[in-house]
Design an enzyme around this catalytic site. Structure first.
Site, PDB file in Angstrom:
ATOM      1  NE  ARG A  85      -3.838   2.410   0.782  1.00  0.00           N
ATOM      2  CZ  ARG A  85      -4.798   2.716   1.636  1.00  0.00           C
ATOM      3  NH1 ARG A  85      -5.119   1.883   2.598  1.00  0.00           N
ATOM      4  NH2 ARG A  85      -5.455   3.845   1.531  1.00  0.00           N
ATOM      5  CG  ASP A  99      -8.150   0.922   4.318  1.00  0.00           C
ATOM      6  OD1 ASP A  99      -7.256   1.633   4.826  1.00  0.00           O
ATOM      7  OD2 ASP A  99      -9.341   1.265   4.264  1.00  0.00           O
TER       8      ASP A  99
END
Length: 157
Positions: A85, A99
């Protein structure tokens, strides 16, 4: 030790593999930050906001930890980075390898530039509340004074 509740989501492959493998790898790494005391099922959910992207796989965990909230958040962001990420690029609410959102930390309310607890949008997100309700249905939101189950029911009204 205090209990933190963390939401997990993925809709792109990462160095760990598929979104399911990514969430599995993230949970393994989260267990290094304390003791995972509860883990929800995986939920396939439609994207919110930016719709032109794959379905998400979402989950939630409860983590008993001795880390303070800011240190825990920093470690969550490091796990996200280690699994591909890059928060500095990409579309807001767009596709992502991982996430990790710190939703709640015991019953603390914290408002700083880098950390907001409880998570400011958790009560509006079924993809967060549904897995959280599976592992902590009676958990009370410290500002709204409603249980996770009640918050989820509020969304369907």
């Amino acid at each position: 030790m205090e209990t933190a509740y963390i939401a997990l989501g993925s809709n792109l492959p990462s160095p760990a593999g598929s979104p399911r493998q990514t969430l599995d790898a993230a949970i393994l790494r989260l267990s290094e930050l304390g003791k995972v005391t509860a883990r929800s099922s995986y939920y396939s959910t439609a994207p919110v906001g930016y719709a032109d992207q794959p379905q998400f796989l979402n989950a939630a965990i409860a983590l008993e930890t001795g880390l303070d909230p800011q240190t825990l958040l920093d470690r969550l962001l490091a796990i996200e980075r280690s699994l591909g990420r890059d928060r500095s690029h990409g579309i807001p609410n767009g596709p992502r390898t991982l996430d990790l959102d710190l939703l709640l930390y015991s019953n603390r309310v914290i408002r700083t530039e880098s950390l907001q607890l409880p998570h400011p949008r958790m009560a509006q997100r079924a993809f967060v509340l549904r897995p959280l309700a599976e592992i902590a249905p009676d958990l009370i939101h410290p500002e709204l004074h409603r249980s996770v189950t009640q918050l989820l029911q509020d969304l369907s009204k």
